[in-house]
Motif scaffolding. Structure first.
Motif, PDB file in Angstrom:
ATOM      1  N   GLN A   1       0.913  -1.173   0.132  1.00 53.44           N
ATOM      2  CA  GLN A   1       0.136   0.021  -0.152  1.00 53.44           C
ATOM      3  C   GLN A   1       0.732   1.201  -0.024  1.00 53.44           C
ATOM      4  O   GLN A   1       1.944   1.164   0.740  1.00 53.44           O
ATOM      5  CB  GLN A   1      -0.872   0.151   1.295  1.00 53.44           C
ATOM      6  N   ILE A   2       0.587   2.153  -0.818  1.00 49.15           N
ATOM      7  CA  ILE A   2       1.124   3.519  -0.687  1.00 49.15           C
ATOM      8  C   ILE A   2       0.092   4.246   0.114  1.00 49.15           C
ATOM      9  O   ILE A   2      -0.901   4.721  -0.492  1.00 49.15           O
ATOM     10  CB  ILE A   2       1.327   4.285  -2.195  1.00 49.15           C
ATOM     11  N   ARG A   3       0.265   4.634   1.428  1.00 47.77           N
ATOM     12  CA  ARG A   3      -0.769   5.313   2.091  1.00 47.77           C
ATOM     13  C   ARG A   3      -0.595   6.775   2.126  1.00 47.77           C
ATOM     14  O   ARG A   3       0.719   7.456   2.419  1.00 47.77           O
ATOM     15  CB  ARG A   3      -0.366   4.927   3.604  1.00 47.77           C
ATOM     16  N   MET A   4      -1.487   7.664   1.630  1.00 48.59           N
ATOM     17  CA  MET A   4      -1.289   8.873   1.434  1.00 48.59           C
ATOM     18  C   MET A   4      -2.237   9.633   2.462  1.00 48.59           C
ATOM     19  O   MET A   4      -3.240   9.315   2.360  1.00 48.59           O
ATOM     20  CB  MET A   4      -1.650   9.451  -0.176  1.00 48.59           C
ATOM     21  N   ARG A   5      -1.558  10.654   3.248  1.00 54.50           N
ATOM     22  CA  ARG A   5      -2.521  11.537   4.372  1.00 54.50           C
ATOM     23  C   ARG A   5      -2.430  12.786   3.721  1.00 54.50           C
ATOM     24  O   ARG A   5      -1.225  13.410   3.538  1.00 54.50           O
ATOM     25  CB  ARG A   5      -1.794  11.169   5.516  1.00 54.50           C
ATOM     26  N   TRP A   6      -3.388  13.441   3.670  1.00 55.62           N
ATOM     27  CA  TRP A   6      -3.420  14.763   3.477  1.00 55.62           C
ATOM     28  C   TRP A   6      -4.780  15.426   4.128  1.00 55.62           C
ATOM     29  O   TRP A   6      -5.885  15.004   4.215  1.00 55.62           O
ATOM     30  CB  TRP A   6      -4.004  14.772   1.810  1.00 55.62           C
ATOM     31  N   ARG A   7      -4.362  16.345   5.243  1.00 55.42           N
ATOM     32  CA  ARG A   7      -5.544  17.322   5.858  1.00 55.42           C
ATOM     33  C   ARG A   7      -6.190  16.401   6.750  1.00 55.42           C
ATOM     34  O   ARG A   7      -7.495  16.282   6.635  1.00 55.42           O
ATOM     35  CB  ARG A   7      -6.473  18.098   5.043  1.00 55.42           C
TER      36      ARG A   7
END
Lengths: 163, 292
Positions: free
Chosen positions: A147-153
């Protein structure tokens, strides 16, 4: 000392080095060349479809936009993720394209293997363009589900793929 | 040197060694296997002091994965580091030496249309060495043995490492502790050397290298060194990194006290290599020795 004597002395050393290079898994003798992008492309994958504009109609993944007073404000931030080359064990490069301008400093991205319970090394994020982010040092250390885990706001979006 | 300062120096080096070999702290790690030499500037002649200036150009040309397969970058990607380093060593007496290095580094990285560069001080190192086995009487086989230890100051921070295309150049985020042995033997017109060193910042890195040299006329020396650099557990699963450094050396001594050294280091010649970037480095070292 004559040139001949020098050659006689250096000869065996060079032979040993050459033999060792041939017998070991020398990178210079056993490597792949990184694929060159297609004309008109970018860090986009040579093996993948040409890039289309990312918008509400072409929205593979998305974050919810924060609520705003404007009714015309977009409801979500769409994004598309592409590997520069087909994913492989080792060091990879990934590009994120968005529907709207983004700031790389707002993103936190890591790698995770959900079936293994571990991740990989921290990646390097760079602002490639106002709507694009480059992810470098995507070290995929073994085959399996990633998984490429992307966190934004405060939101999380996972891009899942098998290696 | 007075007895007190001698004792203080011995205690300092012993403490550095002890600290190097026993402590473990976790911090954001530096890039593996930077191809920089783990050997401090050692005085191997009768000089009391030596000062040097080294320039280097290092280019990352590819990377190796966990299964030892390598991939070389195409023309769309480049990662070049320039280095200007001031080196110094001072002999306190026949056996004890102090050394220091101050490197100024510039890194230029390009990926596709994006390009970034960053420059500044890299890891500043301070260290000491002790000649464990000196060559007091002539021996055709017994090498001189140096024991050395150094600390590299942490000038980096983790935020820097994750942005701007990864053009961080300030080295490690934690104190870099290095200790090792260096064996050196010259016999007739040939010499050999052996390096065994262990470094630790966020990870443990082991370096071994064996080298041979031939001394020609007019202060000429041709040499070759080869050896692995192994970094333990730098991946989250304890994945280790390995590169094989091969370097070719051309040295020239002149006016008794000066020497010029050209070195080419290549990490692509021998394998196996894994989990690491692969570099080629050219460096030029100008050294001035000062006698008693």
């Amino acid at each position: 000392m004559s040139n001949r004597t020098t050659l006689v002395r250096l000869g065996p050393l060079l032979c040993v080095l050459g033999l060792a290079s041939a017998c070991s898994k020398s990178p210079i003798l056993n490597h792949q060349e990184e694929e060159v992008r297609r004309a008109g492309g970018s860090v986009s994958g040579a093996s993948q479809a040409p890039q289309n504009a990312i918008n509400e109609n072409n929205c593979p993944m998305s974050f919810n936009m924060p609520s705003t007073v404007s009714e015309n404000a977009p409801a979500r931030l769409c994004l598309q993720l592409r590997f520069s080359d087909p994913p492989r064990e080792g060091n990879n490069t990934v590009r994120l394209d968005f529907s709207h301008d983004v700031d790389v400093r707002e993103f936190n991205i890591d790698l995770w293997m959900p079936t293994m319970g571990h991740g990989s090394e921290p990646v390097i994020l760079s602002q490639l363009a106002s709507k694009s982010i480059l992810i470098q040092d995507v070290w995929l250390i073994m085959p399996g589900l990633w998984q490429i885990r992307m966190r934004w706001r405060g939101q999380l979006v996972n891009y899942e793929f098998s290696l | 040197m007075s007895l007190v300062s001698n004792i203080l120096l011995r205690i300092s080096v012993a403490l550095i060694l002890l600290y190097t070999l026993t402590t473990h702290n976790t911090a954001f790690g530096s890039a593996c296997c930077s191809a920089s030499s783990q050997v401090p500037t050692l005085i191997t002649s009768d000089s009391v002091m030596q000062l040097g200036l080294r320039t280097a150009r290092s280019s990352v040309i590819g990377s190796s994965g966990p299964n030892t397969t390598s991939r070389f970058y195409n023309h769309e990607r480049s990662d070049i580091t320039y280095r200007l380093e001031l080196l110094g060593a001072y002999a306190l007496n026949d056996r004890w030496q102090l050394n220091a290095s101050i490197p100024l580094t510039k890194r230029v990285r390009r990926v596709d249309t994006a390009e970034a560069e960053h420059w500044g001080l890299s890891t500043v190192a301070l260290g000491g060495s002790y000649e464990l086995v000196p060559e007091i009487e002539y021996s055709s086989w017994k090498p001189r043995v140096f024991l050395f230890a150094s600390i590299g100051l942490p000038l980096s921070n983790s935020d820097e490492a994750r942005l701007d295309l990864g053009t961080h150049i300030h080295g490690s985020t934690s104190l870099v502790k290095t200790a090792g042995f260096f064996l050196l033997k010259q016999f007739n017109t040939v010499d050999w050397n052996l390096l065994l060193a262990q470094a630790h910042d966020a990870f443990y890195t082991s370096v071994a290298s064996v080298g041979f040299g031939w001394h020609g006329p007019e202060g000429l020396r041709l040499g070759v060194n080869i050896g692995p650099t192994y970094q333990f557990g730098s991946g989250l699963l304890g994945q280790n990194r390995l590169v094989i450094d091969t370097s070719f050396n051309l040295g020239l001594s002149f006016f008794d006290d000066y020497s010029l050294n050209i070195n080419y280091l290549d990490q692509t010649l021998f394998g196996p290599t894994k989990n690491s970037e692969l570099s080629r480095v050219v460096n030029l070292l100008f050294l001035r020795r000062f006698d008693l």
